[in-house]
Design a protein around this motif. Sequence first.
Motif, PDB file in Angstrom:
ATOM      1  N   ALA A 211       0.811  -1.182  -0.055  1.00 32.22           N
ATOM      2  CA  ALA A 211       0.128  -0.006   0.003  1.00 32.22           C
ATOM      3  C   ALA A 211       1.028   1.223   0.094  1.00 32.22           C
ATOM      4  O   ALA A 211       0.327   2.401   0.078  1.00 32.22           O
ATOM      5  CB  ALA A 211      -0.894  -0.056   1.337  1.00 32.22           C
ATOM      6  N   GLY A 212       2.260   0.998  -0.238  1.00 40.23           N
ATOM      7  CA  GLY A 212       3.093   2.302  -0.406  1.00 40.23           C
ATOM      8  C   GLY A 212       3.577   2.766   1.058  1.00 40.23           C
ATOM      9  O   GLY A 212       4.158   3.677   0.954  1.00 40.23           O
ATOM     10  N   LYS A 213       3.402   2.128   2.079  1.00 36.67           N
ATOM     11  CA  LYS A 213       3.844   2.337   3.462  1.00 36.67           C
ATOM     12  C   LYS A 213       5.337   1.630   3.738  1.00 36.67           C
ATOM     13  O   LYS A 213       5.610   1.420   4.995  1.00 36.67           O
ATOM     14  CB  LYS A 213       3.133   2.047   4.365  1.00 36.67           C
ATOM     15  CG  LYS A 213       1.700   2.762   4.362  1.00 36.67           C
ATOM     16  CD  LYS A 213       0.682   2.521   5.465  1.00 36.67           C
ATOM     17  CE  LYS A 213      -0.729   3.156   5.146  1.00 36.67           C
ATOM     18  NZ  LYS A 213      -1.779   3.047   6.031  1.00 36.67           N
ATOM     19  N   LYS A 214       6.260   1.190   2.707  1.00 37.31           N
ATOM     20  CA  LYS A 214       7.266   0.500   3.020  1.00 37.31           C
ATOM     21  C   LYS A 214       8.204   1.258   4.123  1.00 37.31           C
ATOM     22  O   LYS A 214       8.652   0.604   5.121  1.00 37.31           O
ATOM     23  CB  LYS A 214       8.157   0.121   1.734  1.00 37.31           C
ATOM     24  CG  LYS A 214       9.528  -0.598   1.993  1.00 37.31           C
ATOM     25  CD  LYS A 214      10.033  -0.706   0.743  1.00 37.31           C
ATOM     26  CE  LYS A 214      10.740   0.314   0.220  1.00 37.31           C
ATOM     27  NZ  LYS A 214      11.763   0.106  -0.902  1.00 37.31           N
ATOM     28  N   GLU A 215       8.463   2.459   3.648  1.00 31.75           N
ATOM     29  CA  GLU A 215       9.421   3.460   4.670  1.00 31.75           C
ATOM     30  C   GLU A 215       8.740   3.392   5.996  1.00 31.75           C
ATOM     31  O   GLU A 215       9.730   3.322   7.033  1.00 31.75           O
ATOM     32  CB  GLU A 215       9.741   4.689   3.977  1.00 31.75           C
ATOM     33  CG  GLU A 215      10.533   4.688   2.904  1.00 31.75           C
ATOM     34  CD  GLU A 215      11.949   3.799   2.802  1.00 31.75           C
ATOM     35  OE1 GLU A 215      12.643   4.045   3.825  1.00 31.75           O
ATOM     36  OE2 GLU A 215      12.308   3.205   1.868  1.00 31.75           O
ATOM     37  N   GLN A 216       7.394   3.593   5.963  1.00 29.23           N
ATOM     38  CA  GLN A 216       6.931   3.702   7.393  1.00 29.23           C
ATOM     39  C   GLN A 216       7.190   2.299   8.384  1.00 29.23           C
ATOM     40  O   GLN A 216       7.484   2.345   9.429  1.00 29.23           O
ATOM     41  CB  GLN A 216       5.417   3.991   7.504  1.00 29.23           C
ATOM     42  CG  GLN A 216       4.726   3.890   8.662  1.00 29.23           C
ATOM     43  CD  GLN A 216       3.372   4.339   8.450  1.00 29.23           C
ATOM     44  OE1 GLN A 216       2.898   4.743   7.571  1.00 29.23           O
ATOM     45  NE2 GLN A 216       2.594   4.013   9.481  1.00 29.23           N
ATOM     46  N   VAL A 217       6.848   1.208   7.567  1.00 27.41           N
ATOM     47  CA  VAL A 217       7.012  -0.132   8.059  1.00 27.41           C
ATOM     48  C   VAL A 217       8.693  -0.171   8.705  1.00 27.41           C
ATOM     49  O   VAL A 217       8.956  -0.656   9.887  1.00 27.41           O
ATOM     50  CB  VAL A 217       6.781  -1.166   7.297  1.00 27.41           C
ATOM     51  CG1 VAL A 217       7.151  -2.557   7.780  1.00 27.41           C
ATOM     52  CG2 VAL A 217       5.164  -1.204   7.182  1.00 27.41           C
TER      53      VAL A 217
ATOM     54  N   VAL B 279      13.147  -6.762   8.181  1.00 31.37           N
ATOM     55  CA  VAL B 279      12.942  -6.350   6.732  1.00 31.37           C
ATOM     56  C   VAL B 279      14.111  -6.473   5.909  1.00 31.37           C
ATOM     57  O   VAL B 279      15.038  -5.885   6.433  1.00 31.37           O
ATOM     58  CB  VAL B 279      12.272  -5.022   6.724  1.00 31.37           C
ATOM     59  CG1 VAL B 279      12.126  -4.593   5.147  1.00 31.37           C
ATOM     60  CG2 VAL B 279      10.997  -4.879   7.337  1.00 31.37           C
ATOM     61  N   LEU B 280      14.410  -7.130   5.141  1.00 30.34           N
ATOM     62  CA  LEU B 280      15.567  -7.082   3.949  1.00 30.34           C
ATOM     63  C   LEU B 280      15.340  -6.656   2.770  1.00 30.34           C
ATOM     64  O   LEU B 280      14.283  -6.647   2.300  1.00 30.34           O
ATOM     65  CB  LEU B 280      16.028  -8.367   3.870  1.00 30.34           C
ATOM     66  CG  LEU B 280      16.127  -9.342   5.137  1.00 30.34           C
ATOM     67  CD1 LEU B 280      16.488 -10.850   4.593  1.00 30.34           C
ATOM     68  CD2 LEU B 280      17.236  -8.909   5.896  1.00 30.34           C
ATOM     69  N   ASP B 281      16.359  -6.215   2.145  1.00 33.17           N
ATOM     70  CA  ASP B 281      16.087  -5.904   0.590  1.00 33.17           C
ATOM     71  C   ASP B 281      16.539  -7.317  -0.203  1.00 33.17           C
ATOM     72  O   ASP B 281      16.679  -8.249   0.401  1.00 33.17           O
ATOM     73  CB  ASP B 281      17.286  -4.723   0.264  1.00 33.17           C
ATOM     74  CG  ASP B 281      18.628  -4.937   0.079  1.00 33.17           C
ATOM     75  OD1 ASP B 281      19.169  -6.509   0.269  1.00 33.17           O
ATOM     76  OD2 ASP B 281      19.440  -4.453   0.206  1.00 33.17           O
ATOM     77  N   ALA B 282      16.025  -7.276  -1.566  1.00 33.87           N
ATOM     78  CA  ALA B 282      16.194  -8.245  -2.324  1.00 33.87           C
ATOM     79  C   ALA B 282      17.454  -9.088  -2.373  1.00 33.87           C
ATOM     80  O   ALA B 282      17.605 -10.193  -2.632  1.00 33.87           O
ATOM     81  CB  ALA B 282      15.617  -7.988  -3.693  1.00 33.87           C
ATOM     82  N   GLN B 283      18.628  -8.464  -2.004  1.00 33.96           N
ATOM     83  CA  GLN B 283      19.870  -8.873  -1.856  1.00 33.96           C
ATOM     84  C   GLN B 283      20.232  -9.487  -0.331  1.00 33.96           C
ATOM     85  O   GLN B 283      21.422 -10.228  -0.113  1.00 33.96           O
ATOM     86  CB  GLN B 283      21.097  -7.939  -2.212  1.00 33.96           C
ATOM     87  CG  GLN B 283      20.874  -7.549  -3.583  1.00 33.96           C
ATOM     88  CD  GLN B 283      19.851  -6.421  -3.878  1.00 33.96           C
ATOM     89  OE1 GLN B 283      19.585  -5.626  -3.296  1.00 33.96           O
ATOM     90  NE2 GLN B 283      19.034  -6.951  -5.268  1.00 33.96           N
ATOM     91  N   GLY B 284      19.419  -9.393   0.584  1.00 33.37           N
ATOM     92  CA  GLY B 284      19.452  -9.932   1.926  1.00 33.37           C
ATOM     93  C   GLY B 284      20.279  -8.973   2.843  1.00 33.37           C
ATOM     94  O   GLY B 284      20.607  -9.164   3.854  1.00 33.37           O
TER      95      GLY B 284
END
Length: 147
Positions: free
Chosen positions: A40-46, A66-71
């Motif tokens: 829902a566009g709240k990635k930074e908030q999470v 929370v990880l990025d796609a590279q870990g």
Amino acid sequence: MRKLFCTLAALSIGLSSAAYASPKEETIAFVKQAAAEVKAGKKEQVIQEVNAKNERWYKGELYLIVLDAQGNHLAHPTNQKLLGKSMLDLPDVDGKLFRKERVDIANGKGEGWVDYKYKNPQSGQVEEKSLYVLKAGDVILSAGVYK
């Protein structure tokens, strides 16, 4: 009156089944709630809330990572030293590369479970843990349950 009774009965069944959810079911629901917010566009908030140990994402033994796609760790409420690091080649006490497995699952089938051993922040002891992993957009979300 009958409609009211049916509504109350359905609510009662829903509440009782939620109260008896297994720890794994609770973990899946927890991660999927975070995924819905990311989508829902709240990635930074999470990410900010996880790092701040907000009670939405930190419930003692149950907490969101929370990880990025590279870990690389973007958010971790119990170990801020991990932020910005991947740690993919660091095994658990039995030599299992569980962080790499988590990234492989997320970037492969998109979701699944990883079993490993990790220090429980509540007990301070190394314990067996199952981690639920879910890819949400460009991040990997996970939370675990100690056995």
